[in-house]
Design a protein around this motif. Structure first.
Motif, short mmCIF file in Angstrom:
data_model
loop_
_atom_site.label_atom_id
_atom_site.label_comp_id
_atom_site.label_asym_id
_atom_site.label_seq_id
_atom_site.Cartn_x
_atom_site.Cartn_y
_atom_site.Cartn_z
N SER A 119 42.78 -58.46 92.43
CA SER A 119 43.57 -58.82 90.91
C SER A 119 44.53 -59.69 91.23
CB SER A 119 43.87 -57.59 90.41
OG SER A 119 42.79 -56.61 90.13
N PHE A 120 45.49 -59.37 92.20
CA PHE A 120 46.55 -60.36 92.46
C PHE A 120 46.40 -61.37 93.29
CE2 PHE A 120 48.49 -55.93 92.07
CZ PHE A 120 49.64 -56.08 91.64
N ASP A 121 45.33 -61.47 93.92
CA ASP A 121 44.98 -62.78 94.43
C ASP A 121 44.48 -63.66 93.41
OD1 ASP A 121 44.99 -61.95 96.99
OD2 ASP A 121 42.77 -61.16 97.18
N ASP A 122 43.86 -63.11 92.42
CA ASP A 122 43.44 -64.25 91.17
C ASP A 122 44.50 -64.37 90.21
OD1 ASP A 122 40.85 -64.30 92.00
OD2 ASP A 122 40.12 -62.28 90.79
N TYR A 123 45.37 -63.65 90.13
CA TYR A 123 46.16 -63.70 88.61
C TYR A 123 47.80 -63.59 88.89
CZ TYR A 123 41.77 -63.14 86.27
OH TYR A 123 40.70 -63.33 85.71
N TYR A 124 48.20 -63.61 90.21
CA TYR A 124 49.38 -63.46 90.44
C TYR A 124 50.34 -64.70 89.97
CZ TYR A 124 49.46 -67.22 93.91
OH TYR A 124 49.43 -68.60 94.45
N SER A 125 51.62 -64.30 89.56
CA SER A 125 52.31 -65.22 88.85
C SER A 125 53.86 -65.46 89.59
CB SER A 125 52.65 -64.65 87.36
OG SER A 125 53.66 -65.32 86.75
N PRO A 126 53.95 -66.46 90.22
CA PRO A 126 55.14 -66.83 90.82
C PRO A 126 56.81 -66.64 90.02
CG PRO A 126 53.82 -68.34 91.65
CD PRO A 126 53.09 -67.54 90.31
N ALA A 127 56.44 -66.93 88.63
CA ALA A 127 57.31 -66.91 87.82
C ALA A 127 57.78 -65.61 87.47
CB ALA A 127 56.99 -67.69 86.41
N ALA A 128 56.77 -64.55 87.31
CA ALA A 128 56.89 -63.40 86.94
C ALA A 128 57.68 -62.65 88.18
CB ALA A 128 55.99 -62.41 86.70
N ALA A 129 57.47 -63.11 89.45
CA ALA A 129 58.16 -62.70 90.81
C ALA A 129 59.43 -62.95 90.36
CB ALA A 129 57.17 -62.77 91.75
N GLN A 130 59.85 -64.30 90.44
CA GLN A 130 61.19 -64.72 90.17
C GLN A 130 61.93 -64.02 89.26
OE1 GLN A 130 61.36 -69.01 89.52
NE2 GLN A 130 63.48 -69.14 90.00
#
Length: 233
Positions: free
Chosen positions: A114-125
């Protein structure tokens, strides 16, 4: 001629023999029914505690520590409850101590894929974490994270087999062991003996450890929509 009456002593002896044969079976059946009832009662409490754990995880970025704490709070009544704050605190402490080795919470979804497909760098920042993060906002209009508009959102071909909305469903599988102190004498030991005998090659090491400790494993599953961005755990 009138038939001779049968000796009453033999009838009394036959009744005693029948009682000796039937009584243990009836006793075992009664104890097994009591144990089953206690197990169902415990299962209903575990189901409620699992829901509370999922609800805590849904607003705490799927944090495992938050879910374990919420589960322990919901189980406080099972471990004694109390009539005042001091007694409740003691029961909560007893629940935490027992659950440290008798509880497992598995995050079935979101998965690594799930994280492979939809991870969000902006959300992590935004959350100031180095872990991958799933965005949970605007799921009704977004198929991909805003900054990754070209992600593969097709469940038929992506790694997770999920849409972004599906990836934001928090699915938990909770395994807990009914302690020997809460079991019916003899019946509880029979239950664990039956589990060891019927499934001697259980590949689940945690469940096997519960049975070896004399506990009866109970499993609960719950699914809730994430109300915060899930951080990969």
């Amino acid at each position: 001629r009138r038939p001779l009456p049968r000796p009453r002593g033999r009838q009394r002896g036959a009744g005693a023999a029948e009682f000796v044969i039937v009584a243990p079976a009836l006793l075992a059946l009664t104890l097994a029914m009591l144990q089953t009832g206690l197990a169902y009662h415990a299962r209903s409490i575990v189901n409620y505690a699992s829901f509370e754990a999922a609800r805590a995880g849904s607003v705490a970025h799927a944090g495992l520590a938050s879910m374990r704490l919420a589960f322990a709070r919901a189980m406080t009544t099972y471990y004694g409850g109390g009539r005042d704050l001091a007694e409740i605190a003691d029961s909560f402490a007893a629940a935490q101590l027992d659950l440290a080795t008798a509880l497992r919470i598995e995050i079935v979804s979101p998965t690594r894929e799930s994280f492979d497909d939809y991870y969000s760098p902006a959300a992590a920042q935004r959350l100031q974490t180095s872990a991958r993060v799933l965005p949970s906002a605007q799921l009704g209009v977004l198929d991909c994270p805003a900054e990754r508009a070209n992600c593969n959102a097709d469940p038929a071909s992506n790694r997770s087999g999920q849409t972004l909305a599906d990836a934001n469903l928090l699915k938990l599988r909770v395994t807990w062991g009914l302690p020997p102190a809460k079991q019916v004498p003899l019946a509880g030991r029979f239950f664990t003996w039956a589990l060891r005998t019927l499934d001697p090659d259980d590949e689940d090491a945690f469940r096997r450890s519960l049975v070896e400790a004399g506990r009866i494993p109970l499993v609960s599953q719950v699914t809730l929509r994430m109300q915060s961005d899930a951080i990969e755990n």
